[in-house]
Motif scaffolding. Structure first.
Motif, PDB file in Angstrom:
ATOM      1  N   LEU A  56       0.839  -1.198   0.000  1.00 59.58           N
ATOM      2  CA  LEU A  56       0.000   0.000   0.000  1.00 59.58           C
ATOM      3  C   LEU A  56       0.872   1.245   0.000  1.00 59.58           C
ATOM      4  CD1 LEU A  56      -2.765  -1.038   2.553  1.00 59.58           C
ATOM      5  CD2 LEU A  56      -2.873  -1.069   0.080  1.00 59.58           C
ATOM      6  N   LYS A  79      -1.751 -11.165  -1.330  1.00 62.09           N
ATOM      7  CA  LYS A  79      -3.009 -10.704  -0.741  1.00 62.09           C
ATOM      8  C   LYS A  79      -4.067 -11.800  -0.670  1.00 62.09           C
ATOM      9  CE  LYS A  79      -2.084  -5.914  -1.671  1.00 62.09           C
ATOM     10  NZ  LYS A  79      -2.269  -4.777  -2.584  1.00 62.09           N
ATOM     11  N   TYR A  84      -6.595  -7.824   6.019  1.00 59.13           N
ATOM     12  CA  TYR A  84      -6.082  -6.628   6.684  1.00 59.13           C
ATOM     13  C   TYR A  84      -7.234  -5.808   7.246  1.00 59.13           C
ATOM     14  CZ  TYR A  84      -4.124  -1.810   6.576  1.00 59.13           C
ATOM     15  OH  TYR A  84      -3.743  -0.522   6.864  1.00 59.13           O
ATOM     16  N   ALA A  90     -13.227   2.280   6.656  1.00 60.78           N
ATOM     17  CA  ALA A  90     -14.238   3.011   5.887  1.00 60.78           C
ATOM     18  C   ALA A  90     -14.862   2.078   4.859  1.00 60.78           C
ATOM     19  CB  ALA A  90     -13.596   4.193   5.177  1.00 60.78           C
ATOM     20  N   TYR A  92     -18.102   1.833   1.617  1.00 60.28           N
ATOM     21  CA  TYR A  92     -18.914   2.624   0.692  1.00 60.28           C
ATOM     22  C   TYR A  92     -20.257   2.904   1.377  1.00 60.28           C
ATOM     23  CZ  TYR A  92     -15.286   0.992  -2.333  1.00 60.28           C
ATOM     24  OH  TYR A  92     -14.055   0.735  -2.852  1.00 60.28           O
ATOM     25  N   PHE A 104     -16.835  -7.801  -0.364  1.00 61.24           N
ATOM     26  CA  PHE A 104     -15.498  -8.292  -0.018  1.00 61.24           C
ATOM     27  C   PHE A 104     -15.366  -9.798  -0.274  1.00 61.24           C
ATOM     28  CE2 PHE A 104     -15.346  -4.231   2.275  1.00 61.24           C
ATOM     29  CZ  PHE A 104     -14.160  -3.755   1.733  1.00 61.24           C
TER      30      PHE A 104
ATOM     31  N   THR B  68     -11.727   4.505   1.062  1.00 59.43           N
ATOM     32  CA  THR B  68     -11.745   3.047   0.959  1.00 59.43           C
ATOM     33  C   THR B  68     -10.526   2.502   0.206  1.00 59.43           C
ATOM     34  OG1 THR B  68     -13.176   3.404  -0.939  1.00 59.43           O
ATOM     35  CG2 THR B  68     -14.252   2.713   1.089  1.00 59.43           C
ATOM     36  N   LEU B  69      -9.626   3.381  -0.155  1.00 60.86           N
ATOM     37  CA  LEU B  69      -8.473   2.936  -0.952  1.00 60.86           C
ATOM     38  C   LEU B  69      -7.663   1.834  -0.260  1.00 60.86           C
ATOM     39  CD1 LEU B  69      -7.188   3.495  -3.714  1.00 60.86           C
ATOM     40  CD2 LEU B  69      -5.674   5.124  -2.601  1.00 60.86           C
ATOM     41  N   PRO B  70      -7.332   1.963   1.037  1.00 60.25           N
ATOM     42  CA  PRO B  70      -6.569   0.871   1.664  1.00 60.25           C
ATOM     43  C   PRO B  70      -7.307  -0.456   1.635  1.00 60.25           C
ATOM     44  CG  PRO B  70      -6.549   2.812   3.071  1.00 60.25           C
ATOM     45  CD  PRO B  70      -7.527   3.073   1.989  1.00 60.25           C
ATOM     46  N   MET B  71      -8.618  -0.410   1.874  1.00 56.84           N
ATOM     47  CA  MET B  71      -9.407  -1.650   1.861  1.00 56.84           C
ATOM     48  C   MET B  71      -9.421  -2.251   0.454  1.00 56.84           C
ATOM     49  SD  MET B  71     -10.660  -2.418   4.871  1.00 56.84           S
ATOM     50  CE  MET B  71     -12.271  -3.113   5.061  1.00 56.84           C
ATOM     51  N   LEU B  72      -9.582  -1.405  -0.553  1.00 57.66           N
ATOM     52  CA  LEU B  72      -9.642  -1.911  -1.933  1.00 57.66           C
ATOM     53  C   LEU B  72      -8.292  -2.503  -2.350  1.00 57.66           C
ATOM     54  CD1 LEU B  72     -11.215  -2.091  -4.678  1.00 57.66           C
ATOM     55  CD2 LEU B  72     -10.098   0.039  -5.273  1.00 57.66           C
ATOM     56  N   LEU B  73      -7.230  -1.747  -2.096  1.00 56.48           N
ATOM     57  CA  LEU B  73      -5.914  -2.200  -2.562  1.00 56.48           C
ATOM     58  C   LEU B  73      -5.383  -3.395  -1.772  1.00 56.48           C
ATOM     59  CD1 LEU B  73      -4.064   1.164  -3.336  1.00 56.48           C
ATOM     60  CD2 LEU B  73      -5.328  -0.312  -4.875  1.00 56.48           C
ATOM     61  N   SER B  74      -5.951  -3.644  -0.601  1.00 57.22           N
ATOM     62  CA  SER B  74      -5.472  -4.796   0.169  1.00 57.22           C
ATOM     63  C   SER B  74      -6.223  -6.079  -0.194  1.00 57.22           C
ATOM     64  CB  SER B  74      -5.569  -4.521   1.671  1.00 57.22           C
ATOM     65  OG  SER B  74      -6.907  -4.341   2.036  1.00 57.22           O
TER      66      SER B  74
END
Lengths: 302, 497
Positions: A56, A79, A84, A90, A92, A104, B68-74
């Motif tokens: 990241l 991944k 994680y 956060a 949507y 997810f 939400t970028l960290p959640m998406l990229l992880s």
């Protein structure tokens, strides 16, 4: 080949933001199947380290490996085996709890629906509630469910219990993380970065304390408890200044003295016994006390 | 908890994230199609451009907006596939918008050769430039604004080069270059797409500040504000929130300098529609400033603790509104007037630098601040401002139509024409009456919008009822304004008889 590789390997990791060294030559090795604590003060570089592990953030230099794989080159492979929970959770806002879980789940090949149902029930989340209406603690709970249900080999938790009430926090640590690891003890690894060290006391197998981006102390939790001990002695009269090499005096008031020993408890006990104390006791330090005494020796001694 | 969705959750999430922007643009274009009035068509086209850029910027920018970028990229997904999906979803939305816009605005774009270019450039900018700039600036709004300004500047520079190097007259060059420029953009798109794709594959989920304009220390720094009153610190914070305004004003100055050179050395430059460009700049800037005011603070997550500071909320709001209006007037009215005073440009003759422009800017800023107070991010506020503007214009038209119908039934066709301003009363200059009434009405409407903005800004409640009540109050005020103007005009007519 990767089966025997450690879950996490970090060599000389450096990550710079402008002129600030967030991580400065960090080394870390987490064996598979362990519950590993990453402790440090605010701004010590814990989150940056975790983000480097997950690709990241690109490190300035150094090497990171997850299950022997490069998180940049083998991003998806890494991944697929990792879940994680970030420090700032956060989602949507238009999605419901159920939508979010479905979203997810769609990224994963494996998803334990029974665990999902059970955890949603356990955390008392309403599947039809929108994520924008969830409290901070509920959002963290949802993020934890999203992380646990794919049953990853490595669970990375960045301040996972912040915002949770004490009951849920205890329940989460013992029944969720504990149970998660117990189901496949040799394979499932947890890396947890937290300030609430005492909450994870019984769970942590090994830990690293980092400060200003560098390792300060890396120890097995049991070894740490054996090495770091608190000795309390009460004498019949004021013993005067004591010369106890290799210790740190926590407090000395009149006839009483309290010192922290670091691997030399037998020697110190011998020295104190030689002065015929009225009472002499020794107890292991908690991980939190070790953390405080490592990073704040002056303040702790004051 | 069943997972029986027609679309995959990832695809439906991408569609859902962009749908409001697409929907707002379609609504604006459709409204323009139904009413087909010239000013509504202009607004509709403006909405098409803004909507296209917003869709492009939000395709990646949503992850910044919702954090939400960290959640998406992880997640274990190939970043190239994630970006491809985002690209495809935005491409479908942008192309459908372009097809709709091509149908609706075909009559407006008289030159057939220019139709394709005008229709396609928002798509190209939205698809390739906006995501790239969004990732560079880590902000949807900045990505959206820059992807509009940068090609416009490049176009002007190309136009100047065409004359200097090849001696082609500006109007002819404009036609040639528009075609070539579009072709160039189409050829350049794979490269820009590649850059965007590469940027996304290396994207970092970091909270480190994005590239920012550095305001003078006395104006922007929190350290500098320590010794001053909290209101000054608040003003400095508000100015910093509006840093994009300074960037856009800077780009306007560059554009003006190019035009100045063009006017001096290229005889046919005067045909360039500078007046329209300036008007677009003034209106766009006012909308942007208003959009940034409240929503950006909400997006940064600083609103709650800011309101909890021991300074009355109304004072904080006054500072916010004061800075927004001040900057809008300074850069939206003052700057064009100043530049025009220094060296008048030919194209500005068509634009009246009068009190009307000031009133328009104040009203647009106040409206945008109000929409911003209801929005979760600046880009939302910006994208919704135009459809809302078209909605208000249609409402005014409908109320005027109703007033005309009632007057027709009661007092005949002549009085019906007079109350709607179509025919002048026998004695009195209707233009003066209408302008006076419009100014008075605007000056009444602006405080009401700002008051409602204050109520929304200081409340985290987002239920339909209070918003509906606010909209109803605004509608009533607009209706009252129209009826009053009609009444004044009718009174002038009756008195002259």
């Amino acid at each position: 080949m990767t089966n025997h590789a450690p879950a996490i390997e970090i060599h000389n990791l450096v990550c710079r933001y402008g002129h600030t060294d967030a991580v400065d030559g960090l080394n870390l090795r987490v064996a598979a199947g362990r519950c590993y604590g990453l402790f440090g003060r605010n701004g010590a570089g814990k989150t940056t380290t975790i983000k480097c592990l997950l690709n990241l953030i690109r490190p300035t230099s150094g090497e990171t490996r997850v299950f022997g794989l490069d998180p940049v080159r083998d991003e998806v492979a890494v991944k697929s085996r990792v879940a994680y929970v970030p420090d700032l959770v956060a989602f949507y806002p238009w999605m419901t709890v159920e939508d979010t879980l479905g979203y997810f789940a769609s990224f994963r090949r494996h998803w334990n629906t029974a665990t999902e149902i059970s955890l949603v029930k356990q955390f008392r989340l309403d599947p039809r509630q929108k994520t924008s209406h969830l409290s901070k603690g509920q959002r963290t709970q949802l993020a934890l469910i999203c992380a646990i249900c794919p049953e990853p080999e490595l669970l990375v938790l960045d301040e996972p219990t912040s915002g949770l009430d004490p009951i849920v926090r205890r329940e989460f640590i013992q029944t969720v993380i504990g149970a998660y690891q117990d189901e496949d003890p040799g394979r499932r690894t947890v890396l947890v970065s937290t300030h609430l060290i005492s909450e994870f006391e019984g769970l942590i197998d090994e830990f690293t304390i980092i400060d200003r981006g560098r390792n300060v102390l890396t120890l097995d939790a049991d070894t740490a408890r054996e090495r770091y001990q608190k000795v309390h002695a009460r004498f019949a009269s004021d013993p005067g200044p004591l010369d106890l090499p290799g210790t740190r005096i926590l407090c000395q008031r009149g006839r009483e003295i309290e010192v922290i020993v670091n691997g030399n408890s037998a020697q110190v006990m011998e020295q104190l016994r030689a002065r015929s104390p009225e009472a002499l006791a020794i107890e292991a330090l908690t991980l939190e006390e070790i953390f405080v005494s490592t990073l704040q020796p002056q303040e702790a001694g004051a | 908890m069943t997972r029986t969705a027609v679309l995959s959750p990832v695809l439906s999430k991408e569609i859902r994230a962009l749908l409001p922007f697409w929907g707002a643009s379609v609504a604006a274009i459709a409204a323009a199609l139904v009413w087909r009035e010239s000013h509504l068509l202009d607004l509709g086209f403006f909405a098409y451009v803004v909507g296209s850029l917003a869709i492009g910027a939000q395709s990646v920018g949503q992850e910044y907006t919702y954090r939400t970028l960290p959640m998406l990229l992880s997640q274990p997904a190939d970043r190239r596939r994630v970006y491809l999906l985002k690209f495809l979803v935005s491409a479908v939305m942008l192309l459908t918008l372009a097809a709709l816009a091509g149908t609706v605005f075909a009559d407006v774009w008289r030159q057939e050769s220019a139709r394709f270019s005008v229709a396609i450039w928002p798509v190209l900018c939205g698809l390739f430039l906006a995501p790239l700039f969004t990732m560079i600036c880590r902000s949807s709004l900045a990505g959206m604004i820059l992807s509009a300004c940068v090609p416009a500047l490049i176009w002007m520079v190309t136009l100047a080069i065409a004359w200097f190097w090849f001696g082609i007259e500006t109007d002819r060059a404009a036609n040639i270059i528009l075609g070539r420029w579009t072709l160039g953009m189409i050829l350049l798109c794979p490269l820009l797409g590649l850059l965007g794709w590469r940027r996304f594959t290396e994207l970092e989920a970091t909270e480190v500040a994005s590239p920012a304009l550095h305001l003078p220390r006395w104006l922007s720094s929190a350290d500098g504000a320590r010794g001053y009153s909290p209101l000054r610190a608040l003003a400095a914070k508000e100015v910093h929130l509006q840093q994009l305004t300074f960037g856009v004003a800077g780009l306007y100055i560059i554009g003006w300098a190019i035009s100045l050179l063009g006017q001096r050395y290229i005889p046919s430059w005067s045909t360039f529609p500078l007046g329209v460009v300036m008007l677009l700049y003034c209106m766009g800037l006012a909308i942007m400033i208003g959009a940034l005011a409240s929503a950006e603070e909400r997006q940064h997550g600083t609103l709650d603790w800011q309101l909890l500071q021991p300074t009355p909320a109304w004072q904080q709001w006054m500072v916010k509104v004061g800075v927004a209006l001040g900057l809008a007037l300074l850069f939206g009215v003052g700057l064009p007037i100043l530049l025009n005073q220094v060296t008048p440009l030919e194209g500005f003759r068509t634009i009246r630098m009068s009190g009307d422009l000031t009133v328009l800017i104040v009203l647009l800023t106040a409206s945008s601040v109000y929409i911003s107070s209801l929005s979760s991010s600046g880009v939302w506020a910006m994208a919704w401002s135009l459809p809302v503007g078209i909605g208000v214009a249609l409402f005014i038209q409908t109320v005027s139509g109703a007033l005309r119908w009632v007057t027709l039934k009661l007092a005949g066709p002549l009085m019906a024409d007079i109350v709607t301003g179509a025919v002048a009363p026998s004695s009195a200059d209707p233009a003066d009456v209408i302008i006076f009434a419009a100014r008075a009405f605007s000056l009444t409407l602006a405080p009401l919008l700002l008051w409602f903005g204050f109520v929304n800004h200081t409340s985290s409640e987002r239920t339909v009822r209070p918003i509906f009540q606010q909209i109803a109050s605004i509608a009533v005020l607009i209706m009252t304004g129209i009826i009053l103007v009609g009444g004044v005009l009718a009174f002038c007519e009756v008195r002259s008889r």
